[in-house]
Design a protein around this motif. Structure first.
Motif, PDB file in Angstrom:
ATOM      1  N   LYS A 212     -61.217 -11.838 109.693  1.00 14.30           N
ATOM      2  CA  LYS A 212     -61.435 -10.461 109.273  1.00 14.30           C
ATOM      3  C   LYS A 212     -62.769  -9.945 109.788  1.00 14.30           C
ATOM      4  O   LYS A 212     -62.919  -8.776 110.127  1.00 14.30           O
ATOM      5  N   ALA A 213     -63.776 -10.840 109.833  1.00 17.44           N
ATOM      6  CA  ALA A 213     -65.101 -10.424 110.316  1.00 17.44           C
ATOM      7  C   ALA A 213     -65.087 -10.200 111.822  1.00 17.44           C
ATOM      8  O   ALA A 213     -65.757  -9.293 112.336  1.00 17.44           O
ATOM      9  N   THR A 214     -64.364 -11.032 112.547  1.00 18.67           N
ATOM     10  CA  THR A 214     -64.329 -10.911 114.012  1.00 18.67           C
ATOM     11  C   THR A 214     -63.296  -9.910 114.493  1.00 18.67           C
ATOM     12  O   THR A 214     -63.414  -9.389 115.595  1.00 18.67           O
ATOM     13  N   MET A 215     -62.270  -9.620 113.717  1.00 19.02           N
ATOM     14  CA  MET A 215     -61.219  -8.669 114.091  1.00 19.02           C
ATOM     15  C   MET A 215     -61.119  -7.618 112.995  1.00 19.02           C
ATOM     16  O   MET A 215     -60.301  -7.727 112.083  1.00 19.02           O
ATOM     17  N   PRO A 216     -61.943  -6.599 113.040  1.00 17.30           N
ATOM     18  CA  PRO A 216     -62.016  -5.651 111.928  1.00 17.30           C
ATOM     19  C   PRO A 216     -60.767  -4.821 111.744  1.00 17.30           C
ATOM     20  O   PRO A 216     -60.550  -4.263 110.670  1.00 17.30           O
ATOM     21  N   TYR A 217     -59.878  -4.719 112.790  1.00 18.14           N
ATOM     22  CA  TYR A 217     -58.693  -3.881 112.622  1.00 18.14           C
ATOM     23  C   TYR A 217     -57.708  -4.476 111.638  1.00 18.14           C
ATOM     24  O   TYR A 217     -56.792  -3.805 111.186  1.00 18.14           O
ATOM     25  N   LEU A 218     -57.867  -5.769 111.293  1.00 20.74           N
ATOM     26  CA  LEU A 218     -56.998  -6.338 110.268  1.00 20.74           C
ATOM     27  C   LEU A 218     -57.411  -5.895 108.871  1.00 20.74           C
ATOM     28  O   LEU A 218     -56.619  -5.959 107.944  1.00 20.74           O
ATOM     29  N   GLY A 219     -58.627  -5.445 108.683  1.00 21.78           N
ATOM     30  CA  GLY A 219     -59.063  -4.908 107.399  1.00 21.78           C
ATOM     31  C   GLY A 219     -59.396  -3.446 107.577  1.00 21.78           C
ATOM     32  O   GLY A 219     -60.579  -3.068 107.678  1.00 21.78           O
ATOM     33  N   GLY A 220     -58.405  -2.562 107.695  1.00 28.56           N
ATOM     34  CA  GLY A 220     -58.572  -1.177 108.077  1.00 28.56           C
ATOM     35  C   GLY A 220     -59.442  -0.375 107.127  1.00 28.56           C
ATOM     36  O   GLY A 220     -60.394   0.294 107.551  1.00 28.56           O
ATOM     37  N   GLU A 221     -59.129  -0.406 105.854  1.00 30.23           N
ATOM     38  CA  GLU A 221     -59.853   0.439 104.904  1.00 30.23           C
ATOM     39  C   GLU A 221     -61.331   0.061 104.851  1.00 30.23           C
ATOM     40  O   GLU A 221     -62.215   0.942 104.826  1.00 30.23           O
ATOM     41  N   GLU A 222     -61.629  -1.199 104.808  1.00 30.12           N
ATOM     42  CA  GLU A 222     -63.027  -1.619 104.743  1.00 30.12           C
ATOM     43  C   GLU A 222     -63.769  -1.243 106.020  1.00 30.12           C
ATOM     44  O   GLU A 222     -64.942  -0.817 105.979  1.00 30.12           O
ATOM     45  N   THR A 223     -63.084  -1.365 107.149  1.00 31.26           N
ATOM     46  CA  THR A 223     -63.713  -0.997 108.416  1.00 31.26           C
ATOM     47  C   THR A 223     -64.028   0.487 108.450  1.00 31.26           C
ATOM     48  O   THR A 223     -65.101   0.901 108.917  1.00 31.26           O
ATOM     49  N   VAL A 224     -63.085   1.326 107.978  1.00 28.23           N
ATOM     50  CA  VAL A 224     -63.311   2.771 107.965  1.00 28.23           C
ATOM     51  C   VAL A 224     -64.496   3.122 107.076  1.00 28.23           C
ATOM     52  O   VAL A 224     -65.336   3.986 107.408  1.00 28.23           O
ATOM     53  N   ARG A 225     -64.618   2.437 105.921  1.00 23.65           N
ATOM     54  CA  ARG A 225     -65.760   2.720 105.037  1.00 23.65           C
ATOM     55  C   ARG A 225     -67.078   2.328 105.692  1.00 23.65           C
ATOM     56  O   ARG A 225     -68.082   3.049 105.588  1.00 23.65           O
ATOM     57  N   GLU A 226     -67.072   1.218 106.391  1.00 27.64           N
ATOM     58  CA  GLU A 226     -68.300   0.799 107.069  1.00 27.64           C
ATOM     59  C   GLU A 226     -68.684   1.791 108.167  1.00 27.64           C
ATOM     60  O   GLU A 226     -69.873   2.124 108.353  1.00 27.64           O
ATOM     61  N   LEU A 227     -67.689   2.274 108.915  1.00 27.05           N
ATOM     62  CA  LEU A 227     -67.970   3.243 109.972  1.00 27.05           C
ATOM     63  C   LEU A 227     -68.461   4.578 109.391  1.00 27.05           C
ATOM     64  O   LEU A 227     -69.341   5.235 109.971  1.00 27.05           O
ATOM     65  N   ARG A 228     -67.882   4.975 108.256  1.00 29.72           N
ATOM     66  CA  ARG A 228     -68.327   6.227 107.635  1.00 29.72           C
ATOM     67  C   ARG A 228     -69.794   6.121 107.203  1.00 29.72           C
ATOM     68  O   ARG A 228     -70.581   7.062 107.370  1.00 29.72           O
ATOM     69  N   ARG A 229     -70.140   4.987 106.599  1.00 27.63           N
ATOM     70  CA  ARG A 229     -71.530   4.805 106.178  1.00 27.63           C
ATOM     71  C   ARG A 229     -72.475   4.817 107.385  1.00 27.63           C
ATOM     72  O   ARG A 229     -73.572   5.381 107.333  1.00 27.63           O
ATOM     73  N   ALA A 230     -72.015   4.234 108.496  1.00 26.49           N
ATOM     74  CA  ALA A 230     -72.870   4.199 109.679  1.00 26.49           C
ATOM     75  C   ALA A 230     -73.047   5.596 110.266  1.00 26.49           C
ATOM     76  O   ALA A 230     -74.151   5.972 110.708  1.00 26.49           O
ATOM     77  N   LEU A 231     -71.954   6.384 110.312  1.00 30.05           N
ATOM     78  CA  LEU A 231     -72.048   7.738 110.868  1.00 30.05           C
ATOM     79  C   LEU A 231     -72.900   8.669 110.005  1.00 30.05           C
ATOM     80  O   LEU A 231     -73.521   9.622 110.519  1.00 30.05           O
ATOM     81  N   SER A 232     -72.922   8.411 108.698  1.00 32.88           N
ATOM     82  CA  SER A 232     -73.694   9.250 107.778  1.00 32.88           C
ATOM     83  C   SER A 232     -75.129   8.770 107.611  1.00 32.88           C
ATOM     84  O   SER A 232     -75.938   9.439 106.922  1.00 32.88           O
ATOM     85  N   ASN A 233     -75.483   7.652 108.126  1.00 31.59           N
ATOM     86  CA  ASN A 233     -76.818   7.085 107.975  1.00 31.59           C
ATOM     87  C   ASN A 233     -77.813   7.875 108.831  1.00 31.59           C
ATOM     88  O   ASN A 233     -77.661   7.958 110.057  1.00 31.59           O
ATOM     89  N   PRO A 234     -78.852   8.465 108.208  1.00 28.73           N
ATOM     90  CA  PRO A 234     -79.841   9.230 108.991  1.00 28.73           C
ATOM     91  C   PRO A 234     -80.549   8.383 110.029  1.00 28.73           C
ATOM     92  O   PRO A 234     -80.915   8.883 111.105  1.00 28.73           O
ATOM     93  N   ASN A 235     -80.764   7.124 109.738  1.00 20.67           N
ATOM     94  CA  ASN A 235     -81.447   6.251 110.701  1.00 20.67           C
ATOM     95  C   ASN A 235     -80.611   6.078 111.971  1.00 20.67           C
ATOM     96  O   ASN A 235     -81.150   6.011 113.087  1.00 20.67           O
ATOM     97  N   VAL A 236     -79.268   5.980 111.790  1.00 27.23           N
ATOM     98  CA  VAL A 236     -78.383   5.859 112.958  1.00 27.23           C
ATOM     99  C   VAL A 236     -78.348   7.170 113.731  1.00 27.23           C
ATOM    100  O   VAL A 236     -78.374   7.188 114.973  1.00 27.23           O
ATOM    101  N   GLN A 237     -78.300   8.295 113.002  1.00 24.29           N
ATOM    102  CA  GLN A 237     -78.227   9.598 113.660  1.00 24.29           C
ATOM    103  C   GLN A 237     -79.500   9.912 114.445  1.00 24.29           C
ATOM    104  O   GLN A 237     -79.444  10.611 115.474  1.00 24.29           O
TER     105      GLN A 237
END
Length: 843
Positions: free
Chosen positions: A18-43
């Motif tokens: 699951k850690a190496t192939m994130p597409y098998l855990g779709g919902e968790e991956t989407v939440r992680e990506l959302r947090r990254a896109l909303s993170n001011p430090n990343v932006q």
């Protein structure tokens, strides 16, 4: 304990996956990506922000639903980074239809990008604005597209032109503004060739209901002059559109052909094919120009046959088959280019073998047959059977060589090979009856190898038609009749019934008992109504008498769909020009379709013309006698020439038995031709043979289909042995028949007639024959020939008085042995009726 340890190991493995192939855990991956896109430090870090967006696109490509990130991705499109814009636009175009309301938020950013100083950004914004595919956004897109048509950058104009086509496709019911259409027409003269081609494509889509873009003379010549500037697919598009234009004069036509001449031998097969298609379209009224174009493209087509792409090779071979319809001998010298490679797929091998059949001639027949013989043992059963079928088609012209190969293949004792050989022999004897003796000898014992339905049906047909010559025919049928209750194929049962009936007519003592058992089973026990009805028909026929049954079951019927025996008729280019450079040639099984699934040759369907009743027109029951000339006499006979007719004293019938092979025909014809030449020189009186030459006025027969001519000849039991292609000069047909006369005591009962039909195409000659010349020659002729000569001179004098000249006709040369003048005249009447009937139908 071991179970708990195994469970913990599996859980750890799943966590690692699951850690190496994130597409098998779709919902968790989407939440992680959302947090990254909303993170001011990343932006705040452009590189990290771009990499996060790249992860979103990668996750989307792996099948994970990331539509929940739509709002975050909308915010990400407000950037000056072109790479990031491209990534975001890919995401937005994929999920715009799922979020139509949020898509409105993108329009402002896209419209702003349409005014960016960078032309790459402007073109990118226009392209993705039309790719959103939302009807609610049409009103926001029209103004940027209109401005894009006038943009100074060619890449923006390219996108804007195609954008209008996408807009029309999005709302096909709405009409595009006429000003936009005029703007697109004006862009046909854009300096950028890609913009010009895109305008053609857009106008074709927008004006589809009106027939596409309007092509006139100025547009045509402008497109032709700029054709060299376009890329390969742009040239193909322009050439395809120009097929709708028709030149207004012959000079303009040749100007267009001159501009296209260099593209006809293009190294790119798509351009060459499109150019030839345009050539055939505009020069449809000039057959000589079309044939010259076909000869020029033979080199590029042969080069395409050696392409590394299998699809290109297959398409090239299929289109070569079209060319061979009109120019049969076009590629005869290059026949080795169509030999099959070991690694080629079966569908290419089958098409190449079909081409090889078309290219056979006296010089290469040995090598082609040797090559096809090697394919007969291919590991692919379809390829092996196709090779055997090809040998059978060549056997119509070279029967002895092909029968030797087919007979040798029967010795391999392989099911699929034996089945194909028997089917091929069945078709071959139907076209060439002279091969029947060899086929009958080869069939002995092959029933033990046959297993498939089609091969057994072919064997049954041969046993029924030629059972009298096959010693084991009754015993083979008896084994099948004993096991008829366990036979699952209805086709085999019905073919068995017909074959047994036919065998009963020629070998009644050996077949009577088994026929009775089979009829009892078919009438009393079977549940199939087709078999029962056919058995009842045969039962009632037997009650009517053997002769009536024989007329029904043993009457020879011709097969007009099988074509000519020697030589292939050249078809007009117009018959196939419309399907050139399309997918239609790829879907056609062959130029000359072969139906391998039929049970017997008689089952071929043939739909004659509604107004053509040859059986009545060509009836031999009421024949008028036409006097024939002596050895070198020439005269014209027409269907309306009643002055030379007289009643027939003895009925005449024609027969095809015994068969005459092409080799025997050639030997007899040359031998008697030499005898005729000697007789004409030394005036030697020969009693046992006759040689006459006539002229039949029916020039339209030259344009008649060879299949129709063969069908008409076979209908009156005249066998045609050889043809020259249609529309070629000199035009020749060789034929033979046997005459049988009853109630005749002063003439032989049976004679053999060999014939040649010839048209040289020379200028018309006057029908008048000088009487003085005829009188001077009459002294050396027989008494009967003198009377005929006088009648000819009188007829010619009448024609000369009217000042008329005869039309050029068909020269008919007939050779008969033994001599029977009445039978020869009656046969000439039958032949004249056939030719005049076909000539009137052609008119």
């Amino acid at each position: 304990m071991l179970l708990k340890l195994a469970s913990s190991c599996v859980a750890g493995l799943l966590c690692h996956i699951k850690a190496t192939m994130p597409y098998l855990g779709g919902e968790e991956t989407v939440r992680e990506l959302r947090r990254a896109l909303s993170n001011p430090n990343v932006q705040s870090d452009p590189l990290r922000y771009r990499n996060t967006i790249l992860k979103v696109i990668r996750t989307m490509s792996q099948g994970v639903d990331v539509s929940g990130l739509f709002s975050e991705m909308v915010k990400a499109c407000a950037t000056v980074d072109v790479v990031q814009k491209k990534l975001v636009y890919v995401f937005l175009c994929s999920y715009a239809t799922l979020n139509p309301e949020l898509s409105l938020l993108v329009i402002n950013s896209l419209r702003k990008d349409c005014q960016d100083p960078n032309p790459m950004v402007r073109s990118l914004a226009l392209r993705n604005m039309t790719n959103l595919r939302l009807p609610s956004l049409v009103e926001y897109v029209e103004q940027p597209l209109t401005a894009g048509l006038r943009d100074r950058a060619a890449c923006v104009r390219r996108v804007a032109v195609l954008g209008w086509a996408k807009l029309h496709n999005l709302q096909p019911s709405s009409e595009i503004d006429a000003a936009v259409v005029n703007e697109l027409y004006s862009l046909l003269r854009d300096p950028d060739p890609v913009v010009m081609v895109n305008c053609l494509r857009a106008l074709e889509e927008i004006l589809k209901e009106e027939g596409g873009v309007a092509i006139n003379k100025p547009i045509t010549h402008h497109l032709l002059n700029r054709l060299k500037e376009c890329d390969i697919w742009g040239q193909c598009e322009v050439l395809r559109v120009l097929q709708r234009y028709r030149p207004q004069s012959e000079d303009e036509l040749f100007d267009i052909l001159s501009l296209l001449d260099s593209f006809l031998v293009s190294p790119h097969p798509p351009v060459m094919a499109a150019t030839l298609s345009l050539f055939l379209s505009v020069s449809s009224s000039l057959p000589a120009v079309s044939l010259a174009a076909l000869e020029r493209v033979s080199g590029p087509l042969l080069a395409a046959c050696g392409s590394g792409s299998r699809e290109m090779r297959f398409a090239a071979v299929c289109h070569i088959q079209l060319l061979l319809r009109s120019v049969p001998g076009l590629l005869g010298v290059h026949y080795k280019r169509f030999f099959c490679g070991y690694a080629e797929p079966a569908y290419i091998k089958e098409r190449k073998m079909q081409v090889l059949v078309e290219l056979v001639n006296d010089e290469n027949v040995a090598m082609i047959l040797d090559e096809l013989k090697g394919y007969c043992t291919d590991v692919n059963t379809d390829t092996a059977q196709a090779a055997i079928s090809a040998i059978g088609r060549i056997g119509r012209s070279y029967s002895d060589r092909c029968l030797q190969i087919l007979t040798g293949l029967l010795g391999l004792k392989q099911d699929h090979i034996t089945s194909a050989v028997v089917q091929t022999m069945r078709d071959l004897v139907w076209v060439c009856p002279q091969c029947s003796d060899t086929v009958c000898l080869a069939l002995e014992g092959c029933e033990e190898t046959l297993q498939d339905i089609q091969g057994r049906q072919a064997l049954l047909w041969l046993l029924g038609v030629y059972g009298e010559r096959i010693s084991s025919a009754p015993y083979t049928l008896e084994v099948l009749i004993d096991g008829v209750r366990s036979e699952a194929s209805l086709g085999i049962k019905m073919e068995l019934l017909t074959a047994t009936m036919r065998l009963f007519l020629c070998r009644p003592a050996e077949t009577q008992d088994m026929l009775g058992r089979l009829l009892h089973y078919c009438i009393e026990e079977t549940t199939d109504m087709c078999m029962r009805d056919q058995a009842l028909l045969y039962y009632r026929l037997l009650h009517c008498g053997i002769e009536e049954t024989r007329k029904v079951l043993q009457g020879r019927r011709s097969d007009p769909s099988l074509g000519v025996l020697i030589g292939r008729p050249a078809k007009p280019v117009s018959q196939w020009a419309r399907c050139f450079n399309t997918l239609e040639p790829l879907s056609q099984g062959a130029v000359e379709a072969e139906s391998a699934s039929r049970g017997s040759p008689e089952h071929m369907t043939y739909n004659p013309k509604p107004n053509a009743d040859l059986s009545d027109t060509l009836s031999c029951s009421h024949i008028q006698e036409i006097h024939s000339g002596s050895d070198n006499a020439m005269r014209c006979s027409d269907s309306s020439t009643d002055g030379l007719a007289s009643s027939i004293t003895a009925p005449l019938s024609l027969s095809l038995s015994p068969a005459v092979s092409p080799e025997d025909f050639e030997h007899l014809w040359l031998q008697r031709q030499a005898l005729h030449t000697e007789r004409g020189a030394e005036k030697i009186e020969v009693v046992d043979c006759a040689w006459i030459e006539e002229c039949v006025r029916c020039p339209a027969v030259l344009h008649c289909s060879p299949q129709s001519l063969q069908a008409a000849m076979q209908l009156v039991n005249i066998q045609t042995l050889a043809f020259t292609p249609q529309h070629t000069l000199p035009w020749r047909v060789y034929l033979y028949t046997h005459t049988q006369r009853s109630h005749s005591t002063d003439a032989p009962n049976t004679t053999l007639i060999l014939g040649e039909l010839l048209c040289t195409g020379e200028a018309n000659q006057k029908a008048g024959v000088k009487k003085g010349t005829a009188d001077s020659e009459a002294g050396a002729e027989g008494k009967e020939d003198q009377l005929v000569r006088k009648e000819m001179v009188a007829t010619a004098d009448r024609l000369n008085e009217d000042g008329q000249e005869e039309e050029e006709g068909i020269k008919v040369t007939l050779n008969q042995q033994p001599r029977d003048d009445d039978a020869l005249r009656q046969f000439l009447t039958v032949l004249t009726t056939v030719l005049n009937t076909l000539s009137s139908e052609k008119d």
